[in-house]
Scaffold this motif. Structure first.
Motif, PDB file in Angstrom:
ATOM      1  N   LEU A   1      -5.913  22.179 -84.937  1.00  0.00           N
ATOM      2  CA  LEU A   1      -5.494  21.250 -85.310  1.00  0.00           C
ATOM      3  C   LEU A   1      -6.210  20.286 -84.682  1.00  0.00           C
ATOM      4  CD1 LEU A   1      -1.930  21.594 -83.542  1.00  0.00           C
ATOM      5  CD2 LEU A   1      -2.853  22.411 -86.140  1.00  0.00           C
ATOM      6  N   GLU A   2      -5.841  19.261 -86.086  1.00  0.00           N
ATOM      7  CA  GLU A   2      -6.902  17.922 -86.592  1.00  0.00           C
ATOM      8  C   GLU A   2      -8.470  18.532 -86.138  1.00  0.00           C
ATOM      9  OE1 GLU A   2      -6.041  15.436 -83.218  1.00  0.00           O
ATOM     10  OE2 GLU A   2      -4.120  14.979 -83.496  1.00  0.00           O
ATOM     11  N   PRO A   3      -8.986  19.140 -87.073  1.00  0.00           N
ATOM     12  CA  PRO A   3     -10.498  20.070 -87.190  1.00  0.00           C
ATOM     13  C   PRO A   3     -11.136  18.855 -87.353  1.00  0.00           C
ATOM     14  CG  PRO A   3      -8.959  20.448 -89.577  1.00  0.00           C
ATOM     15  CD  PRO A   3      -8.251  19.763 -88.272  1.00  0.00           C
ATOM     16  N   GLU A   4     -11.088  17.662 -88.244  1.00  0.00           N
ATOM     17  CA  GLU A   4     -11.965  16.180 -88.625  1.00  0.00           C
ATOM     18  C   GLU A   4     -12.680  15.944 -87.138  1.00  0.00           C
ATOM     19  OE1 GLU A   4      -8.944  16.273 -89.251  1.00  0.00           O
ATOM     20  OE2 GLU A   4      -8.993  16.506 -91.437  1.00  0.00           O
ATOM     21  N   GLY A   5     -11.497  15.727 -85.755  1.00  0.00           N
ATOM     22  CA  GLY A   5     -12.214  15.542 -84.613  1.00  0.00           C
ATOM     23  C   GLY A   5     -12.391  16.294 -83.538  1.00  0.00           C
ATOM     24  N   GLU A   6     -11.992  16.147 -82.563  1.00  0.00           N
ATOM     25  CA  GLU A   6     -11.778  17.577 -81.672  1.00  0.00           C
ATOM     26  C   GLU A   6     -11.560  18.881 -81.594  1.00  0.00           C
ATOM     27  OE1 GLU A   6     -13.980  17.121 -78.765  1.00  0.00           O
ATOM     28  OE2 GLU A   6     -14.767  15.560 -79.137  1.00  0.00           O
ATOM     29  N   GLY A   7     -10.720  18.587 -81.999  1.00  0.00           N
ATOM     30  CA  GLY A   7     -10.164  20.408 -82.723  1.00  0.00           C
ATOM     31  C   GLY A   7      -9.446  20.747 -81.392  1.00  0.00           C
ATOM     32  N   THR A   8      -7.831  20.869 -82.013  1.00  0.00           N
ATOM     33  CA  THR A   8      -7.210  21.314 -80.876  1.00  0.00           C
ATOM     34  C   THR A   8      -6.702  22.342 -81.297  1.00  0.00           C
ATOM     35  OG1 THR A   8      -6.980  19.313 -79.942  1.00  0.00           O
ATOM     36  CG2 THR A   8      -4.843  21.246 -79.691  1.00  0.00           C
ATOM     37  N   LEU A   9      -7.095  24.243 -80.136  1.00  0.00           N
ATOM     38  CA  LEU A   9      -6.823  25.506 -81.176  1.00  0.00           C
ATOM     39  C   LEU A   9      -5.074  25.652 -80.159  1.00  0.00           C
ATOM     40  CD1 LEU A   9      -9.606  26.980 -78.713  1.00  0.00           C
ATOM     41  CD2 LEU A   9      -9.381  26.891 -81.575  1.00  0.00           C
ATOM     42  N   VAL A  10      -4.618  26.609 -81.130  1.00  0.00           N
ATOM     43  CA  VAL A  10      -3.178  26.771 -81.256  1.00  0.00           C
ATOM     44  C   VAL A  10      -2.851  27.889 -81.617  1.00  0.00           C
ATOM     45  CG1 VAL A  10      -0.916  26.521 -81.080  1.00  0.00           C
ATOM     46  CG2 VAL A  10      -2.147  24.661 -81.116  1.00  0.00           C
ATOM     47  N   LYS A  11      -2.654  28.853 -80.504  1.00  0.00           N
ATOM     48  CA  LYS A  11      -2.068  30.114 -81.007  1.00  0.00           C
ATOM     49  C   LYS A  11      -0.033  30.457 -81.921  1.00  0.00           C
ATOM     50  CE  LYS A  11      -5.320  32.377 -77.743  1.00  0.00           C
ATOM     51  NZ  LYS A  11      -5.293  33.831 -76.949  1.00  0.00           N
ATOM     52  N   ARG A  12      -0.192  30.926 -82.832  1.00  0.00           N
ATOM     53  CA  ARG A  12       0.970  31.436 -83.168  1.00  0.00           C
ATOM     54  C   ARG A  12       1.572  32.079 -83.253  1.00  0.00           C
ATOM     55  NH1 ARG A  12       1.626  26.255 -83.654  1.00  0.00           N
ATOM     56  NH2 ARG A  12       0.880  24.918 -85.550  1.00  0.00           N
ATOM     57  N   TYR A  13       2.242  32.031 -82.647  1.00  0.00           N
ATOM     58  CA  TYR A  13       2.772  33.279 -81.821  1.00  0.00           C
ATOM     59  C   TYR A  13       3.759  33.495 -83.138  1.00  0.00           C
ATOM     60  CZ  TYR A  13       1.100  32.049 -77.537  1.00  0.00           C
ATOM     61  OH  TYR A  13       0.661  31.556 -76.407  1.00  0.00           O
ATOM     62  N   ALA A  14       4.813  33.205 -83.770  1.00  0.00           N
ATOM     63  CA  ALA A  14       5.307  32.929 -84.368  1.00  0.00           C
ATOM     64  C   ALA A  14       4.966  34.355 -85.374  1.00  0.00           C
ATOM     65  CB  ALA A  14       6.325  32.195 -84.861  1.00  0.00           C
ATOM     66  N   THR A  15       3.811  34.446 -85.851  1.00  0.00           N
ATOM     67  CA  THR A  15       3.453  34.927 -87.013  1.00  0.00           C
ATOM     68  C   THR A  15       3.150  36.777 -86.220  1.00  0.00           C
ATOM     69  OG1 THR A  15       1.352  34.420 -86.329  1.00  0.00           O
ATOM     70  CG2 THR A  15       2.363  32.928 -88.010  1.00  0.00           C
ATOM     71  N   GLY A  16       3.659  37.538 -85.166  1.00  0.00           N
ATOM     72  CA  GLY A  16       3.271  38.375 -85.006  1.00  0.00           C
ATOM     73  C   GLY A  16       2.431  38.935 -83.994  1.00  0.00           C
ATOM     74  N   ARG A  17       2.055  39.519 -82.889  1.00  0.00           N
ATOM     75  CA  ARG A  17       0.882  40.088 -82.222  1.00  0.00           C
ATOM     76  C   ARG A  17       0.594  41.365 -82.756  1.00  0.00           C
ATOM     77  NH1 ARG A  17       0.939  43.632 -77.760  1.00  0.00           N
ATOM     78  NH2 ARG A  17      -0.731  43.564 -76.274  1.00  0.00           N
ATOM     79  N   LEU A  18      -1.065  41.851 -83.591  1.00  0.00           N
ATOM     80  CA  LEU A  18      -0.813  42.434 -84.425  1.00  0.00           C
ATOM     81  C   LEU A  18      -2.675  42.535 -83.906  1.00  0.00           C
ATOM     82  CD1 LEU A  18      -1.508  41.874 -87.513  1.00  0.00           C
ATOM     83  CD2 LEU A  18       0.882  41.273 -86.428  1.00  0.00           C
ATOM     84  N   SER A  19      -3.404  43.632 -84.516  1.00  0.00           N
ATOM     85  CA  SER A  19      -4.801  43.072 -85.230  1.00  0.00           C
ATOM     86  C   SER A  19      -4.991  42.477 -86.426  1.00  0.00           C
ATOM     87  CB  SER A  19      -5.518  45.075 -85.101  1.00  0.00           C
ATOM     88  OG  SER A  19      -4.812  46.076 -84.374  1.00  0.00           O
TER      89      SER A  19
END
Length: 557
Positions: free
Chosen positions: A272-290
């Motif tokens: 998120l906000e990649p033009e600046g520092e950038g904040t990482l967010v894991k998108r859990y709702a998209t499922g855990r898989l490879s």
């Protein structure tokens, strides 16, 4: 048949002359990699410029000793109308070669950055360097002005060492070409999300955020805290050691300085906000898989996600790998991946086993609906589990019994669907038989899906593997039952206005020669693929010397 195969040589010329294959795609070889390097990092920007990496040259995933260095860069002057290039001579195979324009190198693994870090360096939570990855994969171009941008690159870890890295390189356009300013570049701090594991490919969302994928090879979570995965013997079982899994849980424990929670890895990760520092967010709702990557449809809600694994990697006793599943996620709100419904595909093959022509009808099984807040609460319940808690024959994590209960509708909540997505998909009747399901990309309502090999679980002679026990039924060919094609292939789907895939057709399928190599005039073992704005498709190879002399990048039009 419903589909037309790619043909080459005299047969193709004859058919084109008569108009029998007038709509067959044209294949153009547009780049070759250094020896032992894989094509990764396929990305483009609003100007149609092409970015790509040379991953693990010489087959070296870790930069140490005399290993050749992986490179990040782009093709200045890329021209999709170019003619197909020949393979470079032997003395020119140590670098990226392109059919048009010039490959401009932004950086190499191990380069010093202005932050004092090294490019590709994997740093633990205390900031100490663990190792230098030689495996750059995802590239995400984020413009910050007409002549400035950030390039986000995911580094896949180092072989069995899964802890990964993300570099953020400053780009400036000078003299009409993009150049890197490594003095203004850095490796991101991943500790706020407990690190990332086996970062693979990804995409930049239509709303401008990099979306990376954790290609997390951990199908049997029950053995995460098995003592054999944490003792002094760190050799894989296929190398004569006692480790049960290929990716080492011990590696994440070293990164964290404590025992890790397996349910914190295996997701799409958004910046998120990649033009600046950038904040990482894991998108859990998209499922855990490879996760390999995702294709985001024009509604900004529907995502197609590939699940990259192979049953060939399974430990014989503990069933640690399986074929992959084609997943779909539908977000509750456009441009917001924090909640939504997760689906898995059930495939019905045409009445032929010929991989060059066999397509599939696709149905979708809804696995469940959840928000990140709900899933985060479930994940937290598994914090603090240690090696001493392991009991043979039991699980400290979501058990197969809990998965079966969820499939029957008797579970207390939907955690099985989101924490054990592939196992739950299989238990609910979805098809977990794709072998090395790799890239997925789209342009508008046209979606492309690549499988690096059509073998093992896709081979009609292999049998069907029970998702839970791993027991083989050689009398059951499974839902996907093809004549094996080790050179892989790319499929194509065209959706309606609902952006729902109901049909996959073979589009560009490889062909194995009598000596086991792949036909040199068509792509082999597709991995990174990218649909371009002009309607063409790029297919990057992960083939290796036994299949092709050099890994190549192909343009399909």
């Amino acid at each position: 048949m419903r589909s037309k195969a790619i043909l080459t040589g005299v047969a193709l010329g004859a058919m084109l002359a008569t108009g029998a294959l007038a709509d067959a795609p044209t294949l153009v070889r547009v780049a070759t990699m250094p020896e032992g390097a894989e094509v990764t990092g396929l990305a483009s920007n609003a100007e149609g410029e092409l970015f790509l990496n040379a991953q693990h040259p010489g087959g070296k995933n870790t930069l140490k000793g005399d290993a050749p260095t992986a490179t990040l860069g782009y093709v200045a002057g890329y021209d999709p109308s170019t003619a197909s290039m020949e393979l470079p001579p032997e003395d020119a195979r140590g670098m990226v070669q392109v059919a048009s324009g010039e490959y401009v190198t932004f950086g190499k693994a191990g380069d010093t950055l202005g932050s004092g870090q090294v490019l590709g360096g994997v740093y633990d939570v205390s900031g100490q360097l663990m190792y230098v990855s030689n495996a750059p994969d995802f590239n995400g171009f984020v413009p910050t002005g007409d002549d400035s941008a950030w390039l986000y690159t995911g580094w896949e870890g180092a072989g069995r060492e899964g802890a990964s890295a993300v570099s953020k390189i400053k780009l400036m356009r000078q003299g009409g070409k993009w150049q890197a300013d490594l003095k203004q570049s850095n490796m991101m701090d991943l500790s706020p999300v407990d690190g990332l594991s086996v970062l693979c490919s990804g995409t930049v969302t239509p709303w401008g955020t990099p979306l990376m994928a954790e290609e997390y090879f951990f199908y049997n979570t029950a053995v995460w805290n098995h003592p054999r995965n944490h003792d002094e013997d760190e050799k894989a079982s296929f190398r004569g050691g006692n480790d049960i899994t290929y990716i080492k849980p011990k590696n994440m424990a070293r990164y964290l300085g404590k025992m890790g929670n397996p349910y914190r890895y295996g997701y799409l990760v958004e910046v998120l906000e990649p033009e600046g520092e950038g904040t990482l967010v894991k998108r859990y709702a998209t499922g855990r898989l490879s996760h390999e990557t995702a294709a985001i449809m024009p509604d900004n809600r529907t995502l197609y996600m590939s699940d990259d694994d192979s049953a060939a990697y399974a430990h014989k006793e503990y069933n640690t790998a399986s074929g992959g599943v084609l997943f779909k996620f539908v977000a509750d709100k456009p441009g917001d991946l924090s909640s939504g419904a997760l689906y898995a595909a059930k495939m019905t093959q045409d009445g032929t086993d010929d991989p060059q022509v066999a397509g599939f009808d696709v149905e979708w099984i809804e696995l469940g609906h959840a928000s990140e807040a709900e899933i985060a609460a479930w994940i937290a319940e598994y914090d603090g589990i240690e090696v001493r808690d392991y009991v043979e024959g039991q699980s400290n994590y979501v058990s197969d019994a809990e998965i079966r209960a969820y499939a029957l509708g008797t579970a207390k909540d939907a955690r099985a669907a989101f924490l054990e997505s592939r196992r739950t998909a299989a238990a609910m009747g979805a098809t977990n038989e794709w072998d090395k399901l790799e890239g997925v990309t789209n342009r508008g309502n046209v979606v492309y899906v690549a499988a690096s090999a059509l073998k093992y679980t896709m081979d009609k002679g292999w049998g069907h593997k029970d998702w839970s026990t791993g027991a083989m039924d050689e009398g059951d060919q499974g839902a996907i039952a093809l004549v094996a094609e080790g050179c892989g292939g790319t499929y194509r789907a065209v959706t309606g206005e609902d952006y729902n895939i109901t049909r996959l057709e073979p589009y560009v399928i490889g062909m194995t020669n009598d000596d086991g190599s792949c036909d040199a005039d068509r792509p082999a073992n597709p991995d990174n693929i990218l649909a371009m704005a002009d309607g063409t498709l790029l297919i990057g190879e992960d083939a290796g010397k036994k299949r092709h002399e050099l890994d190549m990048l192909w343009l399909v039009k």
